[in-house]
Design a protein around this motif. Structure first.
Motif, PDB file in Angstrom:
ATOM      1  N   UNK A   1       0.824  -1.212   0.000  1.00 55.89           N
ATOM      2  CA  UNK A   1       0.000   0.000   0.000  1.00 55.89           C
ATOM      3  C   UNK A   1       0.856   1.259   0.000  1.00 55.89           C
ATOM      4  N   UNK A   2       2.158   1.090  -0.211  1.00 54.48           N
ATOM      5  CA  UNK A   2       3.058   2.238  -0.259  1.00 54.48           C
ATOM      6  C   UNK A   2       3.100   2.779  -1.686  1.00 54.48           C
ATOM      7  N   UNK A   3       2.168   3.666  -2.003  1.00 57.80           N
ATOM      8  CA  UNK A   3       2.084   4.214  -3.359  1.00 57.80           C
ATOM      9  C   UNK A   3       3.385   4.885  -3.786  1.00 57.80           C
ATOM     10  N   UNK A   4       4.097   5.483  -2.815  1.00 62.73           N
ATOM     11  CA  UNK A   4       5.339   6.195  -3.150  1.00 62.73           C
ATOM     12  C   UNK A   4       6.447   5.233  -3.595  1.00 62.73           C
ATOM     13  N   UNK A   5       6.267   3.944  -3.285  1.00 62.70           N
ATOM     14  CA  UNK A   5       7.289   2.964  -3.654  1.00 62.70           C
ATOM     15  C   UNK A   5       6.953   2.231  -4.955  1.00 62.70           C
ATOM     16  N   UNK A   6       5.682   2.120  -5.285  1.00 57.62           N
ATOM     17  CA  UNK A   6       5.293   1.236  -6.397  1.00 57.62           C
ATOM     18  C   UNK A   6       4.887   1.982  -7.664  1.00 57.62           C
ATOM     19  N   UNK A   7       4.748   3.309  -7.606  1.00 58.67           N
ATOM     20  CA  UNK A   7       4.332   4.018  -8.817  1.00 58.67           C
ATOM     21  C   UNK A   7       5.498   4.199  -9.785  1.00 58.67           C
ATOM     22  N   UNK A   8       5.150   4.642 -11.004  1.00 61.56           N
ATOM     23  CA  UNK A   8       6.162   4.840 -12.040  1.00 61.56           C
ATOM     24  C   UNK A   8       7.133   5.954 -11.666  1.00 61.56           C
ATOM     25  N   UNK A   9       8.348   5.830 -12.173  1.00 57.53           N
ATOM     26  CA  UNK A   9       9.344   6.882 -12.043  1.00 57.53           C
ATOM     27  C   UNK A   9       9.818   7.261 -13.444  1.00 57.53           C
ATOM     28  N   UNK A  10       9.781   8.552 -13.759  1.00 57.57           N
ATOM     29  CA  UNK A  10      10.300   9.025 -15.038  1.00 57.57           C
ATOM     30  C   UNK A  10      11.798   9.244 -14.908  1.00 57.57           C
ATOM     31  N   UNK A  11      12.571   8.569 -15.739  1.00 58.85           N
ATOM     32  CA  UNK A  11      14.029   8.655 -15.673  1.00 58.85           C
ATOM     33  C   UNK A  11      14.546   9.827 -16.499  1.00 58.85           C
ATOM     34  N   UNK A  12      15.843  10.080 -16.397  1.00 62.74           N
ATOM     35  CA  UNK A  12      16.446  11.233 -17.066  1.00 62.74           C
ATOM     36  C   UNK A  12      16.348  11.144 -18.586  1.00 62.74           C
TER      37      UNK A  12
END
Length: 588
Positions: A532-543
């Motif tokens: 339930x840790x949304x900050x850990x499982x959502x997408x990350x946009x890379x450089x």
């Protein structure tokens, strides 16, 4: 049988008098001559330690000193009281008290160490708002250093008999977050060497008018980064004051609970009063300083918590770059294994750029000695294997100093943690868990029949961190103001998360491993779909513009943070049946 050193060490001599010239004269000329010959000799001819203390706005202010002639030294303090800017002037205005402490084995080195520890303890006392000493002077090897702990323990007990408000229990002090982050700890040789090197580098950079210098200290949880950081930060201010020169240092941390601790330390040591706000969050620092007018030094504790992409409060792209641009020297304490959210995630090539920048000028330091956990090498290896390699090894045997124990149910684990929390030497024991149950600090549960956001396992349930605070009275809320989550008494009935416990110690950690950690085909796996840790499982946009998920890595880090909190032990329960069965098997 081991010898009980404490029983062999003589009791200290402690006398409390009104803190005034007349009272001191009366003590020296009338009261002391009535004492036995040995007491007179120790007070008159041996080094002594003394504590000036007075109340201001309901809280204490203190000054701790040591002297070969306590009467001469104290009269010098009274002579200085005419200077309104000096702390001694408070002795004329307040109902001040003076403690004089002697011991038959006191010599210069021993009194300096007792003085240093008294300063350290008193700075950690909730009711002490200001310690007026600049800093202590911890000693190395001397005779009889082996008696220090026992002599100090007897001194503290004697002081407690005189004033329990000013001198609370030793265990309550050692469990406090302020004590653990204090710059007054006696450093290990590794920390001392690192501090010396950092200070040399800082002074050279300032003398040469350099800018954008980076000192990179890397170390895992419990290797002493926080103490090294606070000690070096404070030492630079002390040296500048001794040399009558100005220095502009700032201490930054992106952690709500930890920043409160640092703010309290800065206030108690008088840094806030003398230099203004020297502790803040990274975004605040970036918004309030410019590249055109850089500060001298920016210290960053828990630098792995810095943001590497923008969010609502921060419009930049990399907080570390923005801080480096606003400081002549930036000192970072970093642990890649404690990154918990996608917005803190470092792309390896970008992180290596900073490491290499520091390495190129010998500004890269590694701390590798475990100082928090009283665990042996086999236990450390077991935790490393679980959290880094996904391997479940046989659990090492319990030692006198550290225990890993697997429980058959969360109820039994919770019961054992509560039992530990009732013991004076392990009161800071709490249940903590992976972020696998719903929680919101803003919204309440949709189902109005549910009072709290809870960790729910079968029929067992317990509120998440900070849920019970709303039920406290005003008086109770005032009592916990400024305390870390684990120090607050009501939290024994809550479950902590990584976001409340990261950066802090527990005596015993009751770790509930939620459904996001499983055991399949002989390996531990980390399953973002069960978190339930949304900050850990959502997408990350890379450089490069691509989007990726790093949930497995971040949950792995989350488990490591939880498993490295306990100083004396860790109790475990796993929700995944296969993992729980393997843990039980590994413990036999």
């Amino acid at each position: 049988m081991p010898v009980n050193m404490s029983s062999k060490v003589a009791s200290p001599i402690i006398r409390q008098i009104k803190d005034s010239r007349d009272a001191l004269d009366f003590f020296e000329s009338v009261l002391l001559p009535e004492e036995d010959e040995k007491t007179q000799k120790i007070i008159m001819n041996y080094p002594t330690v003394y504590i000036h203390n007075w109340k201001a706005s309901g809280d204490f202010e203190v000054y701790v000193g040591e002297s070969n002639d306590v009467f001469k030294r104290t009269r010098q303090h009274y002579d200085a009281a005419s200077d309104r800017s000096a702390w001694q002037s408070r002795l004329l205005e307040k109902d001040a008290r003076l403690f004089i402490i002697g011991h038959e084995h006191f010599n210069k080195s021993l009194t300096l160490d007792v003085e240093n520890r008294l300063i350290h303890y008193l700075m950690s006392v909730d009711k002490v708002k200001h310690v007026h000493n600049q800093r202590g002077n911890p000693q190395n090897s001397y005779y009889p250093i082996e008696e220090l702990d026992d002599i100090f323990q007897k001194i503290w007990k004697g002081l407690r008999k005189e004033n329990k408000e000013l001198f609370p229990t030793e265990s309550s002090i050692k469990d406090s977050a302020i004590y653990k982050a204090s710059p007054l700890h006696k450093l290990t040789k590794e920390q001392e060497n690192a501090r010396t090197l950092i200070i040399q580098k800082v002074i050279k950079a300032l003398e040469d008018n350099e800018t954008k210098q980076l000192i990179f200290i890397e170390g895992e949880a419990g290797t002493g980064k926080t103490v090294l950081n606070s000690s070096t930060f404070y030492e630079l201010y002390c040296q500048a004051e001794e040399d009558n020169r100005k220095i502009d240092c700032h201490l930054l941390v992106n952690h709500d609970e930890q920043i409160t601790v640092y703010e309290q330390i800065a206030e108690k040591l008088g840094l806030t009063e003398k230099y203004g706000k020297v502790v803040c969050k990274p975004t605040t620092f970036i918004n309030n300083h410019s590249e055109d007018n850089p500060v001298d030094v920016a210290f960053i504790d828990e630098a792995h918590l810095l943001l590497t992409q923008g969010k609502q409060s921060y419009r930049g792209q990399n907080q570390l770059k923005d801080i480096i641009d606003r400081a002549r020297v930036t000192v970072v304490m970093f642990d890649e294994n404690q990154i918990l959210t996608t917005e803190q995630f470092w792309e390896s090539q970008i992180l290596d750029e900073y490491r290499n920048q520091a390495k190129a000028v010998d500004n890269y330091i590694v701390l590798d000695k475990q100082l928090r956990m009283h665990a042996d090498a086999a236990t450390i290896d077991w935790i490393d294997s679980f959290t880094k390699k996904g391997e479940l090894k046989k659990i090492p045997r319990a030692s006198e100093d550290y225990t890993i124990k697997v429980f058959d149910s969360p109820e039994l684990l919770d019961k054992e943690i509560k039992k530990r929390a009732n013991e004076s030497d392990s009161a800071l024991s709490r249940v903590i868990a992976t972020y696998d149950w719903e929680y919101s600090s803003i919204n309440r549960p949709v189902n109005h029949l549910i009072k709290y956001w809870e960790v729910l396992i079968g029929g067992w349930h317990k509120p998440w961190n900070r849920e019970l605070e709303s039920e406290l009275t005003r008086k109770e809320k005032r009592a916990i103001n400024g305390l870390a989550w684990a120090e607050q008494p009501q939290t024994i009935n809550e479950v902590g998360s990584t976001f409340t416990i990261q950066g802090f110690d527990l005596n015993y950690a009751g770790v509930i491993i939620g459904p996001s950690v499983k055991y399949r085909d002989g390996k531990i796996i980390f399953d973002p779909s069960a978190s339930h840790n949304d900050k850990a499982v959502r997408n990350r946009t890379l450089s490069d513009g691509t989007k990726r998920k790093f949930g497995e890595t971040l949950i792995q880090h989350e488990v490591r943070v939880l498993m490295t909190r306990g100083v004396n032990g860790m109790y475990i329960y796993a929700c995944d049946p296969e993992l729980q069965a393997e843990l039980i098997k590994a413990s036999k």
